[in-house]
Motif scaffolding. Structure first.
Motif, mmCIF file in Angstrom:
data_model
loop_
_atom_site.group_PDB
_atom_site.id
_atom_site.type_symbol
_atom_site.label_atom_id
_atom_site.label_comp_id
_atom_site.label_asym_id
_atom_site.label_seq_id
_atom_site.Cartn_x
_atom_site.Cartn_y
_atom_site.Cartn_z
ATOM 1 N N ALA A 181 0.822 -1.211 0.000
ATOM 2 C CA ALA A 181 0.000 0.000 0.000
ATOM 3 C C ALA A 181 0.855 1.260 0.000
ATOM 4 N N LYS A 182 2.182 1.088 0.030
ATOM 5 C CA LYS A 182 3.096 2.221 0.116
ATOM 6 C C LYS A 182 3.707 2.523 -1.254
ATOM 7 N N ALA A 183 4.222 3.735 -1.390
ATOM 8 C CA ALA A 183 4.870 4.123 -2.645
ATOM 9 C C ALA A 183 6.329 3.710 -2.688
ATOM 10 N N GLY A 184 6.892 3.361 -1.551
ATOM 11 C CA GLY A 184 8.279 2.926 -1.468
ATOM 12 C C GLY A 184 8.522 2.227 -0.147
ATOM 13 N N ILE A 185 9.393 1.210 -0.154
ATOM 14 C CA ILE A 185 9.642 0.430 1.054
ATOM 15 C C ILE A 185 11.142 0.228 1.261
ATOM 16 N N THR A 186 11.488 -0.198 2.481
ATOM 17 C CA THR A 186 12.864 -0.559 2.811
ATOM 18 C C THR A 186 12.894 -2.007 3.286
ATOM 19 N N ALA A 187 14.096 -2.602 3.243
ATOM 20 C CA ALA A 187 14.242 -4.017 3.571
ATOM 21 C C ALA A 187 15.400 -4.225 4.528
ATOM 22 N N GLY A 188 15.287 -5.274 5.353
ATOM 23 C CA GLY A 188 16.353 -5.681 6.258
ATOM 24 C C GLY A 188 16.570 -7.178 6.160
ATOM 25 N N MET A 189 17.491 -7.675 6.984
ATOM 26 C CA MET A 189 17.677 -9.128 7.039
ATOM 27 C C MET A 189 17.894 -9.552 8.476
ATOM 28 N N SER A 190 17.508 -10.794 8.758
ATOM 29 C CA SER A 190 17.547 -11.330 10.115
ATOM 30 C C SER A 190 18.158 -12.723 10.029
ATOM 31 N N MET A 191 19.448 -12.793 10.407
ATOM 32 C CA MET A 191 20.180 -14.047 10.218
ATOM 33 C C MET A 191 20.694 -14.642 11.523
ATOM 34 N N THR A 192 21.421 -13.854 12.308
ATOM 35 C CA THR A 192 22.184 -14.411 13.420
ATOM 36 C C THR A 192 21.307 -14.700 14.636
ATOM 37 N N GLU A 193 21.709 -15.744 15.355
ATOM 38 C CA GLU A 193 21.029 -16.110 16.600
ATOM 39 C C GLU A 193 22.050 -16.207 17.723
ATOM 40 N N LYS A 194 21.566 -16.159 18.944
ATOM 41 C CA LYS A 194 22.475 -16.025 20.089
ATOM 42 C C LYS A 194 23.424 -17.200 20.244
ATOM 43 N N GLN A 195 23.066 -18.356 19.745
ATOM 44 C CA GLN A 195 23.948 -19.515 19.902
ATOM 45 C C GLN A 195 24.943 -19.654 18.759
ATOM 46 N N GLY A 196 24.770 -18.829 17.682
ATOM 47 C CA GLY A 196 25.584 -19.076 16.501
ATOM 48 C C GLY A 196 26.405 -17.931 15.987
ATOM 49 N N GLY A 197 25.880 -16.716 16.056
ATOM 50 C CA GLY A 197 26.576 -15.585 15.457
ATOM 51 C C GLY A 197 26.745 -15.792 13.963
ATOM 52 N N SER A 198 28.004 -15.766 13.505
ATOM 53 C CA SER A 198 28.269 -15.946 12.078
ATOM 54 C C SER A 198 27.954 -17.356 11.586
ATOM 55 N N ASP A 199 27.850 -18.301 12.508
ATOM 56 C CA ASP A 199 27.507 -19.676 12.133
ATOM 57 C C ASP A 199 25.996 -19.776 11.978
ATOM 58 N N VAL A 200 25.489 -19.243 10.864
ATOM 59 C CA VAL A 200 24.045 -19.147 10.697
ATOM 60 C C VAL A 200 23.396 -20.520 10.554
#
Length: 542
Positions: free
Chosen positions: A169-188
């Motif tokens: 419903a918007k004229a423009g949007i932004t995006a993010g990402m959600s990867m890391t968890e507390k037990q893994g960090g970079s080890d997704v």
């Protein structure tokens, strides 16, 4: 007024300057195919240097985002409130196409121009996080053509709308990402967030994400464990029926820097999402998004160096000590020239990777291979150099640099982030080795690139010659991963400087970084170098 209140020998504010006048930046833009965007870049750079834009940056950093989990009647709302200055920064960035705009522009050089715009829009770096993710999400989203057809036009739109409502419903949007968890960090792959099919093509996600930046974005790419393995999903903040998705914001992180940008912990409590790519292919699907945000890390560190250098040179030009302006004192000239050499080398390699990206997305396989190995190494080394560079630039201002009004503490706090975000030093170094292992032809392309500078300087030739056996010793290469990444980046920087750089900058770089006639700190370059043109290139202009 009493004589005790007469102020002398203080430096005027650095206002109405234009970071787009940097020679190394302009040269890189033209060399990588972005000449047609120079006027746009200069316009944004002029705005960036104004007192108004700088004030936006100060206010957005000082007045940190505030999390509101519930409304006054106890209903969950999970909203983050920002200072109005933050929205001005976001609106300017999106209007000028710093986000996903290049994906809607078929002209060669569009991604280079976008890189340059992020490099001259310097009032405050935190808001660039959602801008960068919005840029990077597009190629990953294309793994689901149906979702891409809906959301890509909104991601590339130059309209900023911060309202939390249905994305379509918007004229423009932004995006993010959600990867890391507390037990893994970079080890997704160690993530435990579960994705359960709902039978209608959607999935329900349940889990706790440890670090989700910019939680007020409209859509997110999320990694979760589906029945077929770790997979990538698109998750909107607001569902098509107008209800809030079950993405609960637990808290905002209290960070060293990057204060204007909200970073959060998130709990997905049966949140609705749609699969992007195939089940079990989550990492390969999202990796292109990660590669593009890593490019922005290298660009951000190079930008930080040029910004710190500009402030240091400005101060030294106007401040006297012991009867002379600092800029005229030999030891200060050594320090400033050394900082300038680092900033120029960082800018050249970062923009070489921006150019490779621009050509890679247009189907150039060679440039794709060069980016694969070169970006990992550049992300490691350029970002690693940024923190020390910021500290030395701050020291050029003496005690005034340690005061918040100077802007240097904010620059210093921000500098380590680029080395941590999207893979800390070890992750970037190991990714360099992974490129060699999974795409050995990338090594051939790297040396083919370096060979274009062969014979121009014996110091560079010697460095490249010792690099080949270094990459071939596989028995200890994991232990030496950081040195491998460093030497690859130094080789690329040296080759670019020899081929395209100012002779004085190239000579200083080769004498110090490669020939090792250098101490353990900035400002230890050997005598005999021609620093005058190096400092001239670093002077701040309007």
């Amino acid at each position: 007024m009493s004589d005790t209140h007469v102020v002398t020998n203080q430096v005027p504010a650095l206002e109405d300057h234009n970071p787009a006048t940097s020679p190394v930046l302009t040269e890189a833009i033209v060399r990588e195919g972005g000449e047609w965007g120079l006027d746009e870049i200069a316009t944004l750079g002029a705005l960036s240097g104004t007192a108004q834009a700088q004030r936006w940056g100060e206010l957005a950093d000082r007045n940190r985002p505030v999390l509101h989990t519930h409304d006054r009647t106890g209903h969950r709302i999970d909203e983050v409130e920002f200072d109005p200055a933050y929205h001005e920064l976001m609106r300017t960035a999106i209007t000028h196409g710093l986000h996903a705009a290049p994906w809607a522009d078929d002209r060669p050089g569009a991604h280079v121009i976008r890189a340059a715009k992020t490099s001259v829009w310097t009032p405050e770096p935190g808001h660039i996080c959602p801008i960068s993710m919005t840029y990077a999400v597009v190629p990953a989203l294309r793994h689901n053509p149906e979702l891409s057809a809906v959301y890509e036009p909104l991601l590339t739109s130059r309209v900023y709308d911060p309202e939390l409502t249905v994305p379509t419903a918007k004229a423009g949007i932004t995006a993010g990402m959600s990867m890391t968890e507390k037990q893994g960090g970079s080890d997704v792959r160690a993530g435990t967030t579960a994705a359960v099919p709902n039978g209608d093509g959607s999935y329900s996600l349940t889990g706790h994400k440890w670090f989700t930046s910019a939680p007020m974005c409209d859509i997110f790419l999320v990694l979760a464990q589906a029945p077929g393995g770790l997979s990538c999903f698109l998750l909107p903040r607001v569902l098509p029926d107008g209800t809030r998705n079950r993405m609960n914001l637990v808290r905002l992180k209290d960070k060293l820097g990057n204060h204007a940008n909200a970073s959060s912990e998130v709990e997905y409590d049966g949140a609705t999402a749609w699969l992007v790519g195939d089940e079990g292919r989550g990492v390969p699907t999202i990796i292109e998004m990660v590669n593009l945000t890593r490019l922005d890390c290298a660009l951000g560190s190079a930008t930080s160096m040029r910004t710190g250098l500009a402030r240091a040179v400005h101060h030294a030009t106007h401040r006297k000590a012991f009867g002379e302006y600092l800029i005229d004192q030999p030891l200060m000239r050594n320090v400033l020239a050394d900082l300038a050499v680092e900033a120029e080398a960082a800018t050249m390699v970062a923009f070489r990777m921006a150019g490779a990206t621009d050509r890679a997305v247009r189907g150039d396989e060679r440039e794709s291979l060069l980016r694969r190995i070169g970006l990992a190494a550049a992300k490691y080394w350029v970002c690693k150099r940024s923190t020390g560079h910021a500290a030395e630039a701050m020291e050029c201002l003496g005690g005034n640099g340690y005061v918040e009004d100077s802007g240097m503490p904010r620059l210093y706090r921000e500098a380590p982030l680029m080395g941590i975000w999207e893979g800390s030093g070890n992750v970037s170094a190991l990714d360099t080795l992974r490129a060699m292992a999974t795409r050995p032809d990338s090594v051939d392309v790297l040396f083919d690139e370096l060979a274009q500078a062969a014979g121009a300087d014996a110091r560079l030739d010697a460095h490249i010659a010792q690099l080949k056996p270094q990459l071939g010793d596989l028995e200890t290469i994991a232990f030496r991963g950081r040195k491998v990444a460093e030497d690859i980046c130094l080789a690329m920087q040296g080759a670019l400087l020899v081929r395209h750089g100012h002779p004085a900058v190239a000579d200083a770089f080769l004498a110090t970084r490669l020939d090792r006639r250098w101490g353990g700190a900035y400002g230890t370059m050997p005598a005999g170098l021609d620093v005058a043109p190096i400092l001239e290139r670093a002077l701040v202009k309007g």
